[in-house]
Design a protein around this motif. Structure first.
Motif, PDB file in Angstrom:
ATOM      1  N   PRO A  18     -12.968 -40.020 -21.904  1.00  0.00           N
ATOM      2  CA  PRO A  18     -12.008 -39.002 -21.452  1.00  0.00           C
ATOM      3  C   PRO A  18     -12.496 -37.569 -21.675  1.00  0.00           C
ATOM      4  CG  PRO A  18     -10.880 -40.694 -22.720  1.00  0.00           C
ATOM      5  CD  PRO A  18     -12.346 -40.967 -22.830  1.00  0.00           C
ATOM      6  N   ASP A  19     -13.289 -37.339 -22.724  1.00  0.00           N
ATOM      7  CA  ASP A  19     -13.798 -35.987 -22.965  1.00  0.00           C
ATOM      8  C   ASP A  19     -15.055 -35.686 -22.154  1.00  0.00           C
ATOM      9  OD1 ASP A  19     -15.783 -37.426 -24.281  1.00  0.00           O
ATOM     10  OD2 ASP A  19     -15.427 -36.515 -26.245  1.00  0.00           O
ATOM     11  N   GLY A  20     -15.543 -36.665 -21.378  1.00  0.00           N
ATOM     12  CA  GLY A  20     -16.696 -36.464 -20.512  1.00  0.00           C
ATOM     13  C   GLY A  20     -18.037 -36.421 -21.224  1.00  0.00           C
ATOM     14  N   SER A  21     -18.095 -36.792 -22.502  1.00  0.00           N
ATOM     15  CA  SER A  21     -19.327 -36.644 -23.279  1.00  0.00           C
ATOM     16  C   SER A  21     -20.413 -37.656 -22.926  1.00  0.00           C
ATOM     17  CB  SER A  21     -19.029 -36.718 -24.774  1.00  0.00           C
ATOM     18  OG  SER A  21     -18.493 -37.985 -25.104  1.00  0.00           O
ATOM     19  N   ASN A  22     -20.027 -38.879 -22.560  1.00  0.00           N
ATOM     20  CA  ASN A  22     -21.011 -39.895 -22.173  1.00  0.00           C
ATOM     21  C   ASN A  22     -20.314 -41.029 -21.427  1.00  0.00           C
ATOM     22  OD1 ASN A  22     -19.996 -41.789 -24.118  1.00  0.00           O
ATOM     23  ND2 ASN A  22     -21.224 -40.800 -25.695  1.00  0.00           N
ATOM     24  N   VAL A  48      -6.408 -46.533 -35.970  1.00  0.00           N
ATOM     25  CA  VAL A  48      -7.741 -46.224 -35.459  1.00  0.00           C
ATOM     26  C   VAL A  48      -7.695 -46.117 -33.935  1.00  0.00           C
ATOM     27  CG1 VAL A  48     -10.085 -47.146 -35.149  1.00  0.00           C
ATOM     28  CG2 VAL A  48      -9.018 -47.189 -37.406  1.00  0.00           C
ATOM     29  N   ALA A  49      -7.054 -47.085 -33.279  1.00  0.00           N
ATOM     30  CA  ALA A  49      -6.944 -47.064 -31.814  1.00  0.00           C
ATOM     31  C   ALA A  49      -6.206 -45.813 -31.341  1.00  0.00           C
ATOM     32  CB  ALA A  49      -6.223 -48.321 -31.333  1.00  0.00           C
ATOM     33  N   TYR A  50      -5.112 -45.481 -32.011  1.00  0.00           N
ATOM     34  CA  TYR A  50      -4.342 -44.290 -31.654  1.00  0.00           C
ATOM     35  C   TYR A  50      -5.200 -43.032 -31.787  1.00  0.00           C
ATOM     36  CZ  TYR A  50      -0.748 -40.673 -31.881  1.00  0.00           C
ATOM     37  OH  TYR A  50      -0.008 -39.538 -31.657  1.00  0.00           O
ATOM     38  N   GLY A  51      -5.959 -42.949 -32.877  1.00  0.00           N
ATOM     39  CA  GLY A  51      -6.830 -41.792 -33.097  1.00  0.00           C
ATOM     40  C   GLY A  51      -7.899 -41.667 -32.028  1.00  0.00           C
ATOM     41  N   ARG A  52      -8.448 -42.796 -31.593  1.00  0.00           N
ATOM     42  CA  ARG A  52      -9.478 -42.750 -30.553  1.00  0.00           C
ATOM     43  C   ARG A  52      -8.913 -42.223 -29.241  1.00  0.00           C
ATOM     44  NH1 ARG A  52     -13.872 -41.932 -32.496  1.00  0.00           N
ATOM     45  NH2 ARG A  52     -15.084 -42.914 -30.847  1.00  0.00           N
ATOM     46  N   VAL A  53      -7.661 -42.544 -28.953  1.00  0.00           N
ATOM     47  CA  VAL A  53      -7.029 -42.071 -27.718  1.00  0.00           C
ATOM     48  C   VAL A  53      -6.651 -40.596 -27.830  1.00  0.00           C
ATOM     49  CG1 VAL A  53      -5.038 -42.340 -26.185  1.00  0.00           C
ATOM     50  CG2 VAL A  53      -6.235 -44.365 -27.033  1.00  0.00           C
ATOM     51  N   ILE A  54      -6.012 -40.193 -28.930  1.00  0.00           N
ATOM     52  CA  ILE A  54      -5.574 -38.796 -29.032  1.00  0.00           C
ATOM     53  C   ILE A  54      -6.735 -37.829 -29.198  1.00  0.00           C
ATOM     54  CG2 ILE A  54      -3.279 -39.380 -29.895  1.00  0.00           C
ATOM     55  CD1 ILE A  54      -4.266 -38.320 -32.676  1.00  0.00           C
ATOM     56  N   HIS A  55      -7.862 -38.312 -29.714  1.00  0.00           N
ATOM     57  CA  HIS A  55      -9.043 -37.454 -29.838  1.00  0.00           C
ATOM     58  C   HIS A  55      -9.923 -37.508 -28.589  1.00  0.00           C
ATOM     59  CE1 HIS A  55      -8.233 -37.856 -34.323  1.00  0.00           C
ATOM     60  NE2 HIS A  55      -7.996 -36.600 -33.999  1.00  0.00           N
ATOM     61  N   GLU A  56      -9.391 -38.124 -27.539  1.00  0.00           N
ATOM     62  CA  GLU A  56     -10.034 -38.215 -26.227  1.00  0.00           C
ATOM     63  C   GLU A  56     -11.426 -38.834 -26.275  1.00  0.00           C
ATOM     64  OE1 GLU A  56      -9.815 -34.296 -24.496  1.00  0.00           O
ATOM     65  OE2 GLU A  56      -7.761 -34.669 -23.840  1.00  0.00           O
ATOM     66  N   ARG A  57     -11.578 -39.851 -27.110  1.00  0.00           N
ATOM     67  CA  ARG A  57     -12.841 -40.594 -27.153  1.00  0.00           C
ATOM     68  C   ARG A  57     -12.745 -41.885 -26.349  1.00  0.00           C
ATOM     69  NH1 ARG A  57     -17.052 -38.384 -27.632  1.00  0.00           N
ATOM     70  NH2 ARG A  57     -18.069 -39.977 -28.845  1.00  0.00           N
TER      71      ARG A  57
END
Length: 193
Positions: A84-88, A126-135
């Motif tokens: 989501p953040d476009g990094s890779n 952990v799953a929630y954090g991965r989504v809210i941090h746009e990873r």
């Protein structure tokens, strides 16, 4: 015993940042994904009685996390979904979520639903954090959770088949193989039902 557990915990926590990307460690979910491993290997020293021996738990962890790594990294290379953040292009599936849920399921198998539920909640965080941090996208974390449960069951199944306690005959045998004509490496796995 408690001193040994705290020493091992300190060493593990000090070593993990050296292997991760610095930007990943800014988010709480990166260290949190490793908490089930620390608990599973150290809870016995705190007086919490597991179902399996330390050898069986260690082998199940190794095989479970090895399976999880191969499944998540293989799918990341095949699916090639952009984050989501476009990094890779390594978004699908979430390896962080898979790692946390693999540990949670192994803890549930060893210590019951009381401890298992606590670590499943950790996996959800952990799953929630991965989504809210746009990873990751939400479906990446859902797939990671499924891979985590599957990987834990692979680890437990293989460990039980090896019968490390020595109470029955082994139902599983494996041997490496090599084809000199093609130069290909492989493995033969035999399983008795």
């Amino acid at each position: 015993m408690r001193t040994r557990f705290l020493l091992i915990l300190g060493v593990l926590l000090a070593a993990f940042p050296a292997y991760a990307q610095k930007s990943e460690w800014a988010n709480y979910e990166t260290p949190m994904q490793f908490t089930p491993i620390v608990f599973d290997l150290g809870a016995e020293h705190l007086g919490i009685e597991p179902k399996h021996s330390i050898l069986e738990r260690t082998v199940a962890l190794g095989i479970g996390y090895g399976s999880m790594f191969l499944l998540t990294q293989g799918l990341k290379m095949v699916v090639h979904e952009q984050r989501p953040d476009g990094s890779n292009y390594h978004s699908f599936p979430s390896g962080h979520t898979a790692a946390a849920i693999t540990g949670a399921e192994l803890i549930r198998q060893d210590y019951g639903w009381g401890w298992g539920a606590a670590f499943y909640a950790c996996g959800g965080a952990v799953a929630y954090g991965r989504v809210i941090h746009e990873r990751h996208w939400w479906w990446d974390t859902l797939a990671g959770a499924g891979i985590g449960v599957l990987s834990a069951w692979i680890g437990r199944w293989v460990t039980d088949s090896l019968d490390l306690g020595g109470t029955k005959e082994s139902n599983l045998a494996a041997a490496p193989s090599y084809d000199p004509l093609t130069g290909a490496y492989g493995a033969t796995v035999l399983m008795r039902f």
